[in-house]
Enzyme design. Structure first.
Site, mmCIF file in Angstrom:
data_model
loop_
_atom_site.group_PDB
_atom_site.id
_atom_site.type_symbol
_atom_site.label_atom_id
_atom_site.label_comp_id
_atom_site.label_asym_id
_atom_site.label_seq_id
_atom_site.Cartn_x
_atom_site.Cartn_y
_atom_site.Cartn_z
ATOM 1 C CG ASP A 190 -8.413 -3.900 4.925
ATOM 2 O OD1 ASP A 190 -7.695 -3.617 3.952
ATOM 3 O OD2 ASP A 190 -8.166 -4.840 5.713
ATOM 4 C CD GLU A 235 -8.040 -4.618 0.027
ATOM 5 O OE1 GLU A 235 -6.932 -4.858 -0.472
ATOM 6 O OE2 GLU A 235 -8.254 -4.637 1.251
#
Lengths: 608, 608
Positions: free
Chosen positions: B276, B313
């Site tokens: 993330d 990400e």
């Protein structure tokens, strides 16, 4: 505003026809005017893209004083329409009334350069002499440095490195409190005197390195926040918010510093910049600001056909900074290695406090001779983490070493120079350890004759709160080891005067000898075909731990040189180190250099 | 503690002989004991180097509950000798009583894996299905995902990507508030149920990607500061102090996350991690933590003979992250490109607010097909700076694209899915725009049948202050566009329930058609020898701005495919685009897919 390597665009500049052109970045301003102080003329600037304001005018004379009148609707400091903020130029080149005065429309191009034959200096040939303008000479200005050039040439150094000259508050400061990166300190003589000094240096064959600070601004006289987001809260630094190199609105801040680099090289003929503490420049952009600076400097170099060097003070063992752009590095030409200094000083008996705690002395010194970085992946107790990377492919001319510099002298509470801390024999050994290294040597002004005056920390702020906070900072820094009364008052003029070189000392016996010694050693380094090559492939370094001795071997196709260093207090033999067909070319302990070992030299007694 | 890729060392682990071994990092503790709750046994840990504590004991049974008793002399939270701090294990793998409960001594090695024939998945073959465990099925746990595997295989996707499962407060959370990175959410079924799910997926031929969060911890139940400096004030982040990846004491923090990566791959047979928001991992170390993770994962891969993928990400157009280690990159296998999404959505009429402001629609979409990064050096108005770098040498399988994902749906105030925002024809076009791209496609659960339920932002904290602060945050985020009363209450169970998929919809006509359409399109992507290669050399993309149409051409030695995309509301011809010897292989507007253009397809009417 687009950067044009051929001419300075930021701030006020004069075109060939005498017209003044001004670019100012003030993204939150709603109106900006230029005020010409004497004539009380107010000239409205025109809003351009990306937060810039522009004005071209033939109503501004050279050397006129000016400032900006800003009307901000959104900036931190609100103004009313009737009372615009009056601020001098963030890119001012001359603040002849100090940090709080107006800016002077000095024409950088008016200087008549006569150094066109100057070819610059290669990193291989650098022997750097670091000096602080205010304390180097009794008058403490650029003009008086000129008078010392012949002396420096006699010594043999190839470049002077001038501690920062960007305008700071008052007239006493190391230079790291500058708030106008483009303005040359008024009390040193301003921009023209600096141009004159550099021109003379070049004519006489000396390179000039300038120390510049791109990692923070000083605490007093810094009004950049009134113009735009020069700072970002993304990073916390010892000076508060970091300079904004990668946050929103960073482009103009980056341009500001790129323009600054270009100005020194192009308009001042500086040969190399020494970029202060670049580890404190926080930049997670795709292209690091240092790499971008390098790209522009390369362009300028191609344009002027001169080489410009970028040398960085770096407290990281990270060769990304010095690797070439093509290899995803930042392309800096060389970096400081304080670790060499720390290992060297612990070898001479320095207490293992603070940053010295990481170093065991002779073995780490040998490692630094071999690998440049002492910590290249191991756990560092002082930093409390694994630290560094191997720099195997980097050459010796990418590293700068010293046995003392302004920081390590001045960061001692009393600013004692090495000459007052170790014996005369050790002083000579320290000099040789640096000058025989396969790295770029740097000496600190006065070191060459064993100056005994201290180099203490001094300031001359006007803001009482800042003064008191600096005083407190100094006292608490040394609280564990000293009584606070002993800390010299940084604001006191005495502290500054105490730190000036005492050139009279040069007439005294031991000082004279030391100067001659440095001169001889520098001459040896320059003339010896082994010592003057900085290829690291022929470097060996062996620590003889029990004797506190080190054998540095340097060799190339021109031959082999053994440097036998005895850091112990006793005469040491180097058993089994009998080297056939070699001869002593230099002995620091000989009678010639004030030593006692005419017949049986202490440090190389088994050499034929 | 030294990392051993063959076995988890951080936290509590069982050796082959049933002995428990515990490593805990608590550098400021003066005494540490392990407390076994039921038996009230207290076992003293032994201090090791670098702040670690160690215990080997045969007095801890599998599934016993335990916690640590810490006596700190220097840490933030002072304790007295009589009252040590009781804290569960920062590396706990099972918190069956939630974030505030004790840790369970779960033996990760007790699972009986039967997926030994599973070969993993190549990035070229990835078709990712992102799902949120709590809302994917009515029961919201791992077991019930198992029941959907056949459905997902029928759809044709090759990997599920599970939103974060690290233990978070309560049982309703997107997963980004996790505070025990090693513990598998109890309400989802805990570690064994996850192992079971992955085993079944592999047996049936489905890869499993797990979303992990290494850039921050959730606000509730985070007691890491009681153990050591997991955070640093060097960087400010949206969540406060950054995780300490490069400051003093960072080594153990780095080891903690490296161990976490290795655990998922080795002990859970995860095929890929989705890391993330890695742009929020602040690390200026010589070796970036992601590069170090990659080095360890490579070692594990060599050991287990399985490939593991690291997908990131990344809100930066910086291919340093995805370039190979050998090329000074961080070695990540692929990165998110939200810019493709933004350009695509603006093309379909999304208002140019917030991050959409940077995108002009069809031309930027064409650029993203061509260059992956839309911003590759130009000035970005939204970011207020020049942004990005060219990624010419990176292949298509290094980029992940989507027309919606949990973020872009859930970050809307009402969490509307695309199905409720655009027409049915546009939904099909969006699917094709993603699935015909030369990048790795990702679809968000329910997208394949046009789920109409929203995916809203939900939490289930217990701390009232945190709950209120999250509520306020959500309301103020949308204050400019909506009345605050309209903001769904994130803490309300209704908000969570409203966000669950409605599988009944699949029986309804248009939903059924859309599912069949996705299935056919995925099958086409997989079988077509042009579409299933992600070499970008044969990619052309031309924007027809006036018509809001785009012609994507993909070609390789196997042939050429034209994707004609009409984002306008009108039927469009593609004049002069008559392509000899080509045939229509797929038409999203045909009657078969609920369209009206059996004879004269809207999007490719000049194709033979």
């Amino acid at each position: 505003m687009e950067i044009d390597i051929r001419k300075r665009k930021v701030g006020l500049n004069f075109l060939e026809d005498g017209t003044a052109e001004i670019w100012l970045w003030a993204p939150f301003a709603t109106n900006v005017s230029v005020l010409i102080t004497e004539s009380e003329l107010s000239l409205k600037m025109q809003k351009e893209s990306l937060g810039y304001w522009y004005l071209k005018s033939n109503e501004i004379a050279e050397n006129a004083e000016y400032c900006f009148a800003l009307e901000n609707k959104e900036a931190e400091q609100q103004t009313t329409d009737s009372q615009p903020l009056l601020r001098s130029d963030p890119a001012s080149v001359y603040q002849k009334n100090g940090v709080s005065g107006n800016s002077t429309a000095y024409n950088l191009k008016s200087f008549n350069w006569t150094d066109l034959g100057w070819q610059g200096v290669r990193t291989e040939d650098l022997i750097i002499y670091e000096l602080h303008t205010g304390t180097f000479t009794p008058t403490g200005d650029f003009n008086s440095i000129t008078e010392k050039i012949d002396y420096l040439l006699e010594l043999g150094i190839t470049a002077i490195e001038i501690m920062p000259v960007a305008q700071f508050p008052g007239n006493r400061n190391w230079g790291y409190d500058g708030v106008y990166p483009f303005a040359v300190q008024d009390s040193y003589g301003g921009p023209e005197a600096l141009q004159q000094l550099i021109n003379t240096c070049h004519e006489k064959g000396l390179a000039v390195i300038l120390d510049v600070v791109y990692n923070h601004f000083g605490p007093e006289g810094n009004y950049l926040k009134d113009f735009g987001p020069y700072f970002t809260a993304k990073y916390n630094t010892p000076w508060g918010d970091a300079i904004n190199f990668d946050d929103a609105n960073c482009d103009a801040v980056r341009e500001y510093f790129i323009e600054n680099c270009l100005m020194w090289f192009r308009d001042f003929h500086i040969d190399a910049l020494r970029l202060d503490a670049v580890h404190a420049i926080k930049d997670l952009s795709t292209t690091h600001i240092l790499a971008e600076i390098k790209q522009y400097v390369n362009q300028l170099s191609a344009h002027t056909k001169r080489e410009y060097l970028l040398l960085v003070e770096l407290d990281l063992n990270d060769n990304t900074y010095i690797n070439p752009l093509a290899d995803k590095g930042y392309g800096m030409d060389a970096q400081w290695i304080d670790e060499f200094h720390h290992a060297l000083r612990v070898t001479t008996g320095e207490a293992k406090n603070g940053y010295y705690a990481d170093f065991n002395g002779i073995e780490h010194l040998a490692k630094s001779y071999r690998d440049a970085y002492v910590y290249d992946g191991q756990y560092s107790p002082h930093r409390q983490k694994k630290f560094g990377i191997k720099a195997e492919r980097n050459q010796g001319n990418q590293f700068i070493v010293f046995s003392q510099n302004h920081d390590h002298v001045g960061n001692r509470m009393l600013g004692e120079r090495t000459s007052t801390l170790v014996s005369f024999e050790m002083l000579k050994l320290l000099a040789a350890a640096v000058l025989c290294s396969p790295y770029i040597p740097l000496i600190f002004m006065g070191e060459e004759y064993g100056e005994a005056n201290p180099f203490q920390f001094f300031i001359s702020h006007t803001d009482e709160d800042i003064i008191e906070s600096v005083r407190k900072g100094r006292r608490s820094e040394f609280a564990a080891f000293h009584h606070s009364d002993e800390t010299p008052d940084p604001q006191s003029e005495d502290t500054f005067n105490r730190s000036k070189l005492n050139w009279e000392a040069l007439n005294e016996n031991q000082h004279k000898t030391l100067f001659a010694y440095y001169k001889a050693l520098i001459a040896l380094r320059k003339s010896n075909p082994v010592l003057n090559k900085l290829d690291r492939t022929g470097v060996l370094a062996e620590a003889l731990k029990d004797q506190n001795c080190l054998i540095l071997t340097r060799s190339n196709q021109n031959g082999k040189v053994y440097c036998l260093m005895n850091f112990s207090k006793e005469t040491q033999g180097f058993p089994g180190r009998h080297v056939a067909n070699s001869k002593v070319i230099f002995n620091s302990a000989s009678v010639e250099w004030g030593g006692s070992d005419a017949e049986q030299p202490a440090i190389n007694d088994t050499i034929n």
